[in-house]
Each structure stands twice: as C-alpha cells, then as structure tokens.
Design an enzyme around this catalytic site. Structure first.
Site, short mmCIF file in Angstrom:
data_model
loop_
_atom_site.label_atom_id
_atom_site.label_comp_id
_atom_site.label_asym_id
_atom_site.label_seq_id
_atom_site.Cartn_x
_atom_site.Cartn_y
_atom_site.Cartn_z
N GLN A 118 -1.68 5.53 -0.78
CA GLN A 118 -1.59 5.10 0.61
C GLN A 118 -1.43 6.31 1.52
O GLN A 118 -0.73 7.26 1.20
CB GLN A 118 -0.41 4.15 0.78
CG GLN A 118 -0.32 3.48 2.12
CD GLN A 118 0.66 2.34 2.10
OE1 GLN A 118 0.53 1.40 1.33
NE2 GLN A 118 1.68 2.41 2.93
N SER A 162 0.98 7.50 -6.94
CA SER A 162 1.53 6.25 -6.40
C SER A 162 0.51 5.12 -6.54
O SER A 162 0.11 4.78 -7.65
CB SER A 162 1.96 6.47 -4.95
OG SER A 162 2.67 5.37 -4.45
N LEU A 163 0.07 4.54 -5.43
CA LEU A 163 -0.95 3.49 -5.46
C LEU A 163 -2.16 3.90 -6.28
O LEU A 163 -2.80 3.06 -6.95
CB LEU A 163 -1.37 3.16 -4.02
CG LEU A 163 -2.62 2.30 -3.82
CD1 LEU A 163 -2.37 0.89 -4.31
CD2 LEU A 163 -3.04 2.31 -2.36
N ARG A 195 1.30 -5.99 -4.14
CA ARG A 195 2.15 -4.81 -3.94
C ARG A 195 2.31 -4.51 -2.46
O ARG A 195 3.42 -4.26 -1.98
CB ARG A 195 1.52 -3.62 -4.67
CG ARG A 195 2.32 -2.31 -4.66
CD ARG A 195 1.52 -1.26 -5.43
NE ARG A 195 2.23 -0.02 -5.66
CZ ARG A 195 2.21 1.03 -4.84
NH1 ARG A 195 1.52 0.98 -3.72
NH2 ARG A 195 2.87 2.14 -5.14
N HIS A 208 9.00 4.10 -3.15
CA HIS A 208 9.62 4.88 -4.23
C HIS A 208 11.10 5.17 -3.94
O HIS A 208 11.56 6.31 -4.06
CB HIS A 208 8.84 6.18 -4.45
CG HIS A 208 7.40 5.95 -4.79
ND1 HIS A 208 7.00 5.46 -6.01
CD2 HIS A 208 6.28 6.13 -4.06
CE1 HIS A 208 5.68 5.35 -6.01
NE2 HIS A 208 5.22 5.74 -4.84
N GLN A 228 7.03 1.49 -10.31
CA GLN A 228 6.59 2.31 -9.18
C GLN A 228 7.44 2.14 -7.93
O GLN A 228 7.61 3.09 -7.16
CB GLN A 228 5.14 2.00 -8.84
CG GLN A 228 4.14 2.75 -9.66
CD GLN A 228 2.83 2.93 -8.92
OE1 GLN A 228 2.67 2.51 -7.78
NE2 GLN A 228 1.89 3.55 -9.57
#
Length: 323
Positions: A11, A92-93, A117, A203, A252
C-alpha cells in the site's frame, strides 16, 4: 550463480492509471483478471485503477485489491515473456501477490482476502484514527526509545512497523502518538521525518483485534505449498509450506516488516537481480541501497517492464534457491 527475485510492493504504491498500459501487451488479461476482480468484489476496480478518482483509490478497501491486482497482472505479463523468478517476496500487502506468484494462493481467493484486509484495517482506523510516519537517520534503538517516550506522553500506541533500511524506519500508531514521535526524532537529529499518506495504521498492536476474523477467512481457503521459493518479510526466511504461509499472512496486522533483513537474506542466497513487480518504485530503490552490487528493475509502466524483459528474457527456470 546469478538469481532473480521478484519483489511485490504494498500500500502506498497506488496511482491512477496503474496497469492500464500493461494490458495493451496482454489484452486477454482484461477478461481473465480485471473483469474477474470487478465481478468478485462487486466494485468497479478496473475503472478505479485506470481512471480513479485518486481519493476513492486511496481508500484502503480499494487500494489493497487495486495494488494486488496490478502486481499480479505485471507478473503475468513478465511470465508471458518468459521472465520468471528464482524466488519471490513482498512488502506488507505485497506478500499476497508474492504468494500468488509462488503458487500458494490463487487470484480469486487473493482478491477476497486483500479486500477483507483493507476493510478490517479501515474499520480500525475509523475507531482509533492512526497513521504511519517515517524516520530517516536515527538508529533502530533510538527510535525504539522515542516510541516509548511518545507513547508515555500521549497515551497512544506508537510502535515500529517497518525496518525498511537500517536508517529508514516506519512507525505506526495513533495520530497524536506518531506526531509526537516524529517531533522527538526531529529534535534528536533525524535527517528527515514525514507522515505517510496511507490512510491508517499498520503492523502494530492497534490492529490486534482483527486478526481472528482474518484468520478465519484464511482457514477457509485451500492454500498450497509453494512451487517457487517465497520469503516472508515478517521473518526474513523461506516459507516452506501452506501452513507457514497462512501463519505469515495472518500475523501481518501486528508484526513488523523486516525488509532490510529480507533483502540481505536473499542476497546471501545468491540473488543479484531484483524486479519490482507492480505499480511501485520504492522497493527497487530500497533493494539497490541495501544490496548495492545488485541490479534492479521496475514494471510500473510499459517501457520499464520492456526493459526488464529485454534484460532478463534468458533467465533460468525457478527453484534455484530451494534448500
């Protein structure tokens, strides 16, 4: 022996128009990927990716499937030209797109997961507004101390979210807490501090309450063992089977992204070419700084993807890094 890693952005890499020029090379992907995404999610994701508006694209329930879809499409275009990775990872994503590239997750399930998510993370931000901030030039231990101080002074969560480089650290938490942290870091001599425009925290422990619901969604899927080596940036280590993949995706929300350690781990195993697969350009820059002897490529538009294809068209088949 030289090896190639595909790295998938997260993102913040979104932009209006992303992916549109890539389907000129592969118009079949409009039906097999973009129309499928629109139908599964019940939103005009194709139009939002290609035409915006930017404000609507920025909303986490839209941003996350948009970046995921664009990254998967870029991967398909590369694969169609015979460019394949020896190993994959994601920031991440981006780890969701990496799992698709590794054969762990399919497109349809991935779309549903990243949409959920984004919705869950957005729900947290509506309840407890938060953000991400970047500190450049202060060691990890110093940022840790400043997080403790900012949390004590504001009563809000402030935690390290991403270790992007040894000197580039992302923090996450409540708005006032992150603002205080950035102020203290600036006073402590940081080279630069800034707030990231990503729409909420990530996070950190603020998101612990949504892990269970997301975990149930993962448990309902038929994940597969990787057929291409995949490293998780939560552990900077290989994901060996479907069970480990599910656990990494589940964790995550509250776990740090160990990006610098992940890049170093890949370099230790022979990777000297990094291809950022998707709409971003930040990961390729980070990889170059962390591993200065490596070569990096981007795929965020057709000319750069063509450069990657021209340079990497003769790469060998995946699997070289299996241990």
């Amino acid at each position: 022996m030289s090896s190639t890693a595909f790295v998938f952005p997260g993102q913040g890499s979104q932009r209006v128009g992303m992916g549109r020029d890539l389907v000129a090379d592969r118009p079949d992907l409009i039906e097999s990927h973009y129309r499928v995404a629109d139908e599964i999610l019940g939103i005009p994701l194709t139009r939002l990716c290609w035409e915006g508006p930017a404000q609507e694209l920025r909303a986490m329930p839209v941003t996350q499937p948009a970046v995921f879809l664009t990254s998967v499409v870029a991967h398909e275009v590369l694969r169609g030209h015979g460019v394949v990775p020896d190993v994959v990872t994601g920031h991440s994503l981006g780890e969701f797109a990496a799992m698709v590239a590794a054969g762990v997750l399919d497109l349809r399930d991935g779309l549903r997961l990243v949409r959920l998510r984004g919705e869950l993370m957005d729900s947290v931000n509506r309840t407890v507004p938060g953000c991400l901030g970047v500190v450049i030039g202060v060691p990890v231990a110093g940022v840790e101390e400043l997080c403790v101080r900012a949390a004590a002074d504001t009563g809000e969560v402030v935690e390290i979210a991403n270790l992007n480089e040894d000197r580039q650290i992302v923090v996450s938490g409540g708005l006032a807490g992150v603002a205080a942290l950035l102020k203290y870091a600036d006073e402590a001599g940081a080279e630069r501090v800034l707030t990231l425009d990503v729409g909420g925290p990530a996070h950190c422990s603020l998101l612990s309450g949504i892990e269970e619901e997301f975990g149930r969604a993962i448990d309902g899927l038929d994940l597969r063992d990787p057929v291409v080596p995949v490293y998780s940036a939560l552990t900077a280590a290989p994901v060996l089977d479907a069970r480990q993949a599910a656990e990494c995706l589940r964790r995550q929300f509250t776990s740090r992204v160990l990006w610098a350690d992940t890049v170093r781990a890949l370099t230790d195993f022979g990777v000297d070419r990094f291809v950022e697969v998707g709409p971003g350009k930040a990961l390729s820059k980070l990889c170059q700084r962390i591993s200065p002897d490596s070569t990096t490529y981007r795929t965020n538009d057709a000319p750069r993807l063509a450069q990657a294809v021209a340079a990497l068209g003769a790469v060998r088949s995946p699997g070289a890094l299996v241990r």
